[in-house]
Design a protein around this motif. Sequence first.
Motif, PDB file in Angstrom:
ATOM      1  N   GLN A 389     -12.050   1.367   4.849  1.00  0.00           N
ATOM      2  CA  GLN A 389     -12.122   0.057   5.482  1.00  0.00           C
ATOM      3  C   GLN A 389     -13.233  -0.742   4.823  1.00  0.00           C
ATOM      4  O   GLN A 389     -14.413  -0.562   5.107  1.00  0.00           O
ATOM      5  CB  GLN A 389     -12.375   0.201   6.985  1.00  0.00           C
ATOM      6  N   VAL A 390     -12.853  -1.654   3.922  1.00  0.00           N
ATOM      7  CA  VAL A 390     -13.834  -2.455   3.193  1.00  0.00           C
ATOM      8  C   VAL A 390     -14.495  -3.457   4.122  1.00  0.00           C
ATOM      9  O   VAL A 390     -15.712  -3.658   4.109  1.00  0.00           O
ATOM     10  CB  VAL A 390     -13.165  -3.155   1.997  1.00  0.00           C
ATOM     11  N   SER A 391     -13.705  -4.140   4.950  1.00  0.00           N
ATOM     12  CA  SER A 391     -14.204  -5.071   5.949  1.00  0.00           C
ATOM     13  C   SER A 391     -13.294  -4.975   7.167  1.00  0.00           C
ATOM     14  O   SER A 391     -12.485  -4.048   7.273  1.00  0.00           O
ATOM     15  CB  SER A 391     -14.252  -6.507   5.397  1.00  0.00           C
ATOM     16  N   LYS A 392     -13.426  -5.940   8.078  1.00  0.00           N
ATOM     17  CA  LYS A 392     -12.637  -5.868   9.304  1.00  0.00           C
ATOM     18  C   LYS A 392     -11.148  -5.937   9.020  1.00  0.00           C
ATOM     19  O   LYS A 392     -10.343  -5.280   9.679  1.00  0.00           O
ATOM     20  CB  LYS A 392     -13.051  -7.004  10.247  1.00  0.00           C
ATOM     21  N   TYR A 393     -10.734  -6.728   8.027  1.00  0.00           N
ATOM     22  CA  TYR A 393      -9.319  -6.918   7.754  1.00  0.00           C
ATOM     23  C   TYR A 393      -8.908  -6.479   6.347  1.00  0.00           C
ATOM     24  O   TYR A 393      -7.746  -6.614   5.986  1.00  0.00           O
ATOM     25  CB  TYR A 393      -8.931  -8.394   7.939  1.00  0.00           C
ATOM     26  N   ILE A 394      -9.818  -5.971   5.553  1.00  0.00           N
ATOM     27  CA  ILE A 394      -9.510  -5.550   4.182  1.00  0.00           C
ATOM     28  C   ILE A 394      -9.706  -4.038   4.094  1.00  0.00           C
ATOM     29  O   ILE A 394     -10.731  -3.508   4.517  1.00  0.00           O
ATOM     30  CB  ILE A 394     -10.407  -6.260   3.153  1.00  0.00           C
ATOM     31  N   SER A 395      -8.704  -3.353   3.518  1.00  0.00           N
ATOM     32  CA  SER A 395      -8.787  -1.904   3.372  1.00  0.00           C
ATOM     33  C   SER A 395      -8.163  -1.479   2.044  1.00  0.00           C
ATOM     34  O   SER A 395      -7.320  -2.187   1.483  1.00  0.00           O
ATOM     35  CB  SER A 395      -8.069  -1.196   4.528  1.00  0.00           C
ATOM     36  N   ALA A 396      -8.587  -0.306   1.575  1.00  0.00           N
ATOM     37  CA  ALA A 396      -8.022   0.301   0.370  1.00  0.00           C
ATOM     38  C   ALA A 396      -7.384   1.631   0.774  1.00  0.00           C
ATOM     39  O   ALA A 396      -7.976   2.401   1.534  1.00  0.00           O
ATOM     40  CB  ALA A 396      -9.102   0.526  -0.679  1.00  0.00           C
ATOM     41  N   ASN A 397      -6.172   1.893   0.269  1.00  0.00           N
ATOM     42  CA  ASN A 397      -5.414   3.085   0.649  1.00  0.00           C
ATOM     43  C   ASN A 397      -5.133   3.963  -0.561  1.00  0.00           C
ATOM     44  O   ASN A 397      -4.898   3.461  -1.673  1.00  0.00           O
ATOM     45  CB  ASN A 397      -4.072   2.703   1.287  1.00  0.00           C
ATOM     46  N   LEU A 398      -5.147   5.276  -0.300  1.00  0.00           N
ATOM     47  CA  LEU A 398      -4.698   6.259  -1.278  1.00  0.00           C
ATOM     48  C   LEU A 398      -3.686   7.154  -0.577  1.00  0.00           C
ATOM     49  O   LEU A 398      -4.017   7.819   0.410  1.00  0.00           O
ATOM     50  CB  LEU A 398      -5.871   7.080  -1.813  1.00  0.00           C
ATOM     51  N   PHE A 399      -2.442   7.161  -1.072  1.00  0.00           N
ATOM     52  CA  PHE A 399      -1.366   7.907  -0.438  1.00  0.00           C
ATOM     53  C   PHE A 399      -0.920   9.024  -1.378  1.00  0.00           C
ATOM     54  O   PHE A 399      -0.569   8.770  -2.545  1.00  0.00           O
ATOM     55  CB  PHE A 399      -0.188   6.984  -0.132  1.00  0.00           C
ATOM     56  N   VAL A 400      -0.940  10.266  -0.883  1.00  0.00           N
ATOM     57  CA  VAL A 400      -0.541  11.436  -1.662  1.00  0.00           C
ATOM     58  C   VAL A 400       0.521  12.180  -0.854  1.00  0.00           C
ATOM     59  O   VAL A 400       0.296  12.531   0.309  1.00  0.00           O
ATOM     60  CB  VAL A 400      -1.749  12.356  -1.955  1.00  0.00           C
ATOM     61  N   TYR A 401       1.682  12.452  -1.492  1.00  0.00           N
ATOM     62  CA  TYR A 401       2.832  12.964  -0.733  1.00  0.00           C
ATOM     63  C   TYR A 401       3.573  14.025  -1.554  1.00  0.00           C
ATOM     64  O   TYR A 401       4.527  13.725  -2.266  1.00  0.00           O
ATOM     65  CB  TYR A 401       3.757  11.789  -0.403  1.00  0.00           C
TER      66      TYR A 401
END
Length: 431
Positions: A389-401
């Motif tokens: 969670q970078v800020s309240k409304y900005i996020s970075a995701n890493l998805f591994v499946y």
Amino acid sequence: MKYRYTLLLLAGLLMTTGAAAKHKPTRNAKADMAQVVKNYIDSLALLRQQLDSMQRVNQQLRQESGDGRYLRLFAPTTFYHSGAQKALSLAPKTGDDVTDAIDAALLSLYMRRPDLVKNDESHLQAVGGLRNDVNEEVIQQVELVEKVAPVPEVPAEEAPVAVVVQKPNFWKFKFDGSLQFLQNFVSDNWHKGGESNYSAVASTVFELNYNDKERVLFDNKLEMKLGFQTSRSDTVHKFKPNNDLLRYTGKLGIQAHKRWYYTLQVLAYTQFSRGLKANDKKVYSDFMSPFDLNVGVGMEYKVEALNKRLTGSLNFLPLDYNYRYVGRLALATSYGLKEGEHTLRDFGSQVTVDLEWKIADQLKWKTRLYGFTSYKRALVEWENLFTLQVSKYISANLFVYPRFDDSGKRDDDMGYFQFQEYSSLGIAYTF
């Protein structure tokens, strides 16, 4: 205090009387007793006068303490204009002895200790903190009555009581949504090759859960995820889906012991759009191709550890029924069905691990491990989503499946194993 003075006076009188008795041993006993009584009565009268005088002084002090004219003496030291004006005026007296005395005392303080003066009247008037009526005597208007009206006595059992009973709300709703973007640019002469591409992934999760805090749990989760990408090398498709999921999970639990529940679980999932590959017109999957429905009975354990940072559930279903439907007959054999058939039914066992770990205030890990076996085929899926969670409304995701499925065709390189991974940055919102 009153009794203390009385005892002291009485003791003094007795001592005086005793001393007098030693010097005049021939005095009559009755005369001595009469003198003692007289002295005692006189002392009581004197004590009453003293107490009345003290009471008058205390009453005067209480009245003066409520007088606004004394405010300037006890407030933070401030330079008031009235004292200087009176000193420079031809007629300095105002007719109010208390006000004149206060002005004189303050003027003396200004002359002797100017270092104590930290404020002035002009500044107080500018900020609105000075009242114009501080020099006026405050007189309280008290209305006296001969008798106070009695308060009617109402028995406790007859007194009206306003009681508001609110029905508890055992339902909780949760929403988690995100829109992630990924842009990758590679020049034509890049030494390692590759190609530029753009992609976007939208994800929403709705949860509606019931918990009566006693025995019954009813959890509902709807997950929707859809992503597209585009690349210059693909001349057949302008856009291709790179992430596609439509899944519902419902669980009805009856508490067995503490965090253990007897559980009936329903799991249904498919996808939104057609699955495609670059420069290939073949359709590899589609809506309701396949569609899986699982109904199982077993036990569930609610996880709550690491000071409630690790939460979720462990679901063990030894008896599970699986129904698979493939709408496109051409894809039947790719998903374990016989050629020309749309459906597949089998029984088996299922295990589902669904956890969420808040590693730090800004870092969260969601994992889902799903396994099903009919003792003829096996399916294992392990979804991992790391969210920063970078800020309240900005996020970075890493998805591994990673995924294992031996019901389809075996790949020459990966065998029955499959793998998907992506990272992105975008907008996230939760309530």
